[in-house]
Scaffold this motif. Sequence first.
Motif, mmCIF file in Angstrom:
data_model
loop_
_atom_site.group_PDB
_atom_site.id
_atom_site.type_symbol
_atom_site.label_atom_id
_atom_site.label_comp_id
_atom_site.label_asym_id
_atom_site.label_seq_id
_atom_site.Cartn_x
_atom_site.Cartn_y
_atom_site.Cartn_z
ATOM 1 N N THR A 1 -109.202 -55.327 72.162
ATOM 2 C CA THR A 1 -109.133 -56.462 70.967
ATOM 3 C C THR A 1 -110.162 -55.971 69.798
ATOM 4 O O THR A 1 -111.191 -55.438 70.045
ATOM 5 N N PHE A 2 -109.482 -56.187 68.872
ATOM 6 C CA PHE A 2 -109.929 -55.976 67.412
ATOM 7 C C PHE A 2 -110.367 -57.300 66.809
ATOM 8 O O PHE A 2 -109.583 -58.383 66.557
ATOM 9 N N GLU A 3 -111.893 -57.453 66.684
ATOM 10 C CA GLU A 3 -112.362 -58.777 66.221
ATOM 11 C C GLU A 3 -112.654 -58.812 64.763
ATOM 12 O O GLU A 3 -113.084 -57.768 64.293
ATOM 13 N N ILE B 1 -101.282 -61.127 67.342
ATOM 14 C CA ILE B 1 -101.877 -61.478 66.220
ATOM 15 C C ILE B 1 -102.539 -62.743 66.245
ATOM 16 O O ILE B 1 -101.749 -63.701 66.372
ATOM 17 N N HIS B 2 -103.949 -63.058 66.230
ATOM 18 C CA HIS B 2 -104.418 -64.457 66.306
ATOM 19 C C HIS B 2 -105.218 -64.477 65.042
ATOM 20 O O HIS B 2 -105.253 -63.947 64.010
ATOM 21 N N ASP B 3 -106.090 -65.689 65.040
ATOM 22 C CA ASP B 3 -106.819 -65.968 63.670
ATOM 23 C C ASP B 3 -107.948 -64.907 63.244
ATOM 24 O O ASP B 3 -107.850 -64.723 62.156
ATOM 25 N N TYR B 4 -108.397 -64.515 64.299
ATOM 26 C CA TYR B 4 -109.476 -63.631 63.907
ATOM 27 C C TYR B 4 -109.478 -62.254 64.997
ATOM 28 O O TYR B 4 -110.700 -61.887 65.238
ATOM 29 N N ALA B 5 -108.362 -62.188 65.611
ATOM 30 C CA ALA B 5 -108.242 -60.969 66.279
ATOM 31 C C ALA B 5 -107.015 -60.432 66.639
ATOM 32 O O ALA B 5 -105.932 -61.176 66.353
ATOM 33 N N LEU B 6 -106.787 -59.046 66.912
ATOM 34 C CA LEU B 6 -105.502 -58.467 67.392
ATOM 35 C C LEU B 6 -105.894 -58.242 68.774
ATOM 36 O O LEU B 6 -106.843 -57.607 69.237
#
Length: 306
Positions: free
Chosen positions: A102-104, A80-85
């Motif tokens: 990637t899910f943005e 899990i990132h700031d604006y993406a999976l």
Amino acid sequence: MQSDLFFTCYNKLTSNLIQSKASLWRMGKAIPEDSETNLQSHTPVATSLPLENIFEVDGDATIKKVLWDPKKALTGFVSIHDYALNVWSFADQFASSKLLNTFEFPSTSGPLTTGAWNPHQSEIAVGKDVSISGWDIKSQSQTFNINEAHSVMVRALDFNPNKPNQIASAGDDCKVRFWDLRNTTESIKEISDHTHWIWAVGYNRFYDQLFLSSGSDYQVNLQSIVSISSATFQYNDYDDNKSEDEYKEIISKPTDGLVRTYDQHEDSVYSVAWSAHDPWVFCSLSHDGRAVINRVPREEKYKIIL
């Protein structure tokens, strides 16, 4: 499942920049320190645990959390990132990882704050600002959305491992809410027994009527949520035909409410986890590095198993 493998998320200083990274580690067997001397003196033996750093997850984006595949297939993980999976698969017998998709997410409504992997299907739930949404890993489509799940930021999520379509959420409004994903118009239960931000929640994997939450009030709360759990206790039904002994048995069954508050920490409690082997043991971890292991009170345990 290989219990000797685990991920850590941490800050790394590179070229005067602090980056949040993640690494996969393997635990070796515990090695007694000075084992010969201790054997002769019969004193307690201190042990060291060798760790092997297998790989660091690729990429420069901030990693906030890593989720294992809950189906124990050990085929992949999600970061899990700031604006993406990012969805990853393991390669070369865990020696490396490969990015699958990637899910943005748009940056207009703030970064992702937390996430949880649904143990019943290939679905990831994420918290973003005050809302919660679900995403199917295979089809890359949205499965549900709960707008304004909390009045302020969502910080913790966990799926009920024994009851499909149920998820718990918590956040900066000091509330824990439980949702039925088949109808998210309103929560099915709400708990308000913390006095500051809630950082972590966790269903007991064996007895989902036991539920943990922890927060910046330095507390860990153990709740009984039997009324919305997979347990089949019917303890409020009145029946003229029941004998006095039968009612005594009903009264002794678990009921909803705060079981116990644990206040051994002196800083914000960022994480709670149930034992994978003993259903009555759990651990909590606070910002100051203190890990505390506790047991479910004996009287609550007997209410469940007897």
